[in-house]
Design a protein around this motif. Structure first.
Motif, PDB file in Angstrom:
ATOM      1  N   ALA A 156     -32.086 -10.810  -7.250  1.00 39.97           N
ATOM      2  CA  ALA A 156     -33.325 -10.470  -6.547  1.00 39.97           C
ATOM      3  C   ALA A 156     -33.285 -10.963  -5.103  1.00 39.97           C
ATOM      4  N   THR A 157     -32.686 -12.113  -4.867  1.00 36.99           N
ATOM      5  CA  THR A 157     -32.613 -12.652  -3.507  1.00 36.99           C
ATOM      6  C   THR A 157     -31.699 -11.841  -2.604  1.00 36.99           C
ATOM      7  N   GLU A 158     -30.865 -10.976  -3.189  1.00 37.61           N
ATOM      8  CA  GLU A 158     -29.946 -10.146  -2.418  1.00 37.61           C
ATOM      9  C   GLU A 158     -30.486  -8.734  -2.194  1.00 37.61           C
ATOM     10  N   TYR A 159     -31.532  -8.405  -2.896  1.00 35.69           N
ATOM     11  CA  TYR A 159     -32.089  -7.065  -2.795  1.00 35.69           C
ATOM     12  C   TYR A 159     -32.752  -6.870  -1.433  1.00 35.69           C
ATOM     13  N   ASP A 160     -32.436  -5.758  -0.806  1.00 37.23           N
ATOM     14  CA  ASP A 160     -32.995  -5.429   0.506  1.00 37.23           C
ATOM     15  C   ASP A 160     -33.782  -4.139   0.366  1.00 37.23           C
ATOM     16  N   THR A 161     -35.079  -4.207   0.574  1.00 39.75           N
ATOM     17  CA  THR A 161     -35.911  -3.019   0.394  1.00 39.75           C
ATOM     18  C   THR A 161     -35.777  -2.023   1.551  1.00 39.75           C
TER      19      THR A 161
END
Length: 171
Positions: A156-161
């Motif tokens: 989740a900390t790597e997800y870029d919206t």
């Protein structure tokens, strides 16, 4: 081109099996029987979806996601199988799944495995921010040979919206 994901219905199973058993797809997946697909439709841990063109409703592939009941907030992207490759459908679908997993489901981890020989899919996953975790060497028997799986994940900390261009995964 807008791709819409909707829950698979029993009437969709022939399409799913047709796409799954197409010669360009069988080297990269382990096909399921029609009964297994039917059973997945009622499994609370699995989300089985049809990917279709929003404008026409024409199906272009299907998706299977598992781990909906996983207490560790780890969702598995079991399968994205596309009927017509090279149109950007896979990338579009993958972005929708990432948004759904991390924004809507509040997953901590989204992971998948891909056959070592599936360069096209592995390249897509890496380009979309997935990290290679390792290789399950010779874990699948295919006739007289063995195949390896590569495990990839995103936290989740790597997800870029930004740039996701996602809209609406059915839950």
């Amino acid at each position: 081109m807008t791709i819409h994901l909707r829950r698979t219905t029993p009437a969709d199973i022939p399409f799913v099996c047709e796409v799954e058993n197409a010669p360009e797809n069988t080297p990269f997946i382990i096909p399921w029987s029609a009964d297994r697909h039917h059973n997945a439709l009622g499994d609370p841990d699995i989300l089985h979806m049809i990917a279709e063109k929003k404008e026409t409703g024409h199906p272009v592939g299907y998706v299977i996601i598992a781990g909906l009941t996983n207490p560790h907030q780890s969702i598995e992207l079991m399968r994205i199988t596309i009927a017509a490759k090279g149109n950007g459908y896979g990338r579009n679908i993958l972005r929708q799944i990432k948004q759904w997993a991390f924004i809507e489901q509040k997953a901590h981890r989204l992971w998948l495995d891909v056959k070592e020989t599936n360069d096209r899919a592995r390249s897509l996953y890496v380009s979309e921010g997935f990290h290679i975790e390792g290789t399950l060497r010779d874990c699948l028997k295919a006739g007289d040979t063995y195949e390896s799986l590569i495990i990839l994940s995103m936290l989740a900390t790597e997800y870029d919206t930004y740039g996701a261009n996602a809209s609406g995964v059915v839950t």
